[in-house]
Enzyme design. Sequence first.
Site, short mmCIF file in Angstrom:
data_model
loop_
_atom_site.label_atom_id
_atom_site.label_comp_id
_atom_site.label_asym_id
_atom_site.label_seq_id
_atom_site.Cartn_x
_atom_site.Cartn_y
_atom_site.Cartn_z
N LEU A 72 -1.09 6.27 -4.71
CA LEU A 72 -0.30 7.29 -3.91
C LEU A 72 -0.44 8.60 -5.07
O LEU A 72 0.98 9.02 -5.19
CB LEU A 72 1.16 6.84 -3.50
CG LEU A 72 1.24 6.11 -2.47
CD1 LEU A 72 2.81 5.62 -2.14
CD2 LEU A 72 0.78 7.01 -1.01
N CYS A 129 5.00 0.37 0.91
CA CYS A 129 5.39 0.47 -0.41
C CYS A 129 6.53 -0.58 -0.70
O CYS A 129 7.20 -0.99 -0.04
CB CYS A 129 6.13 2.03 -0.63
SG CYS A 129 5.38 3.15 0.39
N ASN A 191 -2.36 -0.32 8.78
CA ASN A 191 -2.61 0.00 7.34
C ASN A 191 -3.59 -0.86 7.08
O ASN A 191 -4.12 -1.60 7.69
CB ASN A 191 -1.26 0.20 6.63
CG ASN A 191 -1.28 1.05 5.38
OD1 ASN A 191 -2.41 1.33 4.82
ND2 ASN A 191 -0.21 1.76 5.02
#
Length: 302
Positions: A72, A129, A191
């Site tokens: 990220l 996350c 994802n």
Amino acid sequence: MDLTVNLGGIKLKNPVAVASGTFGYGLEYADFIEPEKIGAVIVKGTTLHPRPGNPGPRIYETPAGMLNAIGLENPGIEVFLREYLPRLRERQVTVIANIAGNSIEEYALMASLLQGQEGIAGIELNISCPNVKQGGIQFGTDPETVRQVVAAVKKETSLPVIPKLSPNVTDIVAIALAAADGGADALSMINTLGGMAININLKKPVLGNIFGGLSGPAIKPVALKMIYQVYREVDLPILGGGGIVNHIDALEFFMAGATAVSIGTGNFVNPCLALELLEGIKKYMQEQGFSSIQELVGIAHA
């Protein structure tokens, strides 16, 4: 021919989006493709504060896809709002922001910062996350945590909220139902799958972060199965992605239950893929006698 779709309150001119993390802020690709012609640009994942990302190597090609561990890397939400959003707004790009937090409170705070920003059509939640306050477990792997994150974000914004579901779970339907219970307007799935590679000469992991996310054609069957399962059980529109590299792939996703599709890894191979794929979808619809893309959604369940 009607290609418009409603993705949980976001009106898209066509059902093809580009996935977060594979298209920058949309502007980087402007020499190859007009981002305003794409159904939606889901911009690079944004965090509350700037992040340097993971140590290299960050990307490794696999036989049918790629592993990535970018971490990220981004300049933070304030820079996105100040420097990138105005330029996207000028071009009339349909922008879906993608946010990632270290805590439920961070997700809520970022949602409040996006609220009222002209040019943001919706918010995609990266819930793959680690939750720092709960020992590093991924937000997206626990149904109750997913419900809490979505509910906290919904309290702070009137924008459509779309959690991006992780495939690294035993029961994707339970996660999707929890997201719906929290007030999600649509679902984005899937994802990346967790993976790794080892360099046998150096005798150590290839990626600097050791583990990464697997994307590309290798994960398409997994994505299709999960979308098919969720479509049957959860009454929310689905933004489907995972290994789409041509219009045939996209059509499979629509038929499994996706309202719209997102192109990810394929953008690295062909920056113009989104619009080329759209032409293939149109041609198929003409040949098969479909007048609206909505007629295809979930047709494999009939």
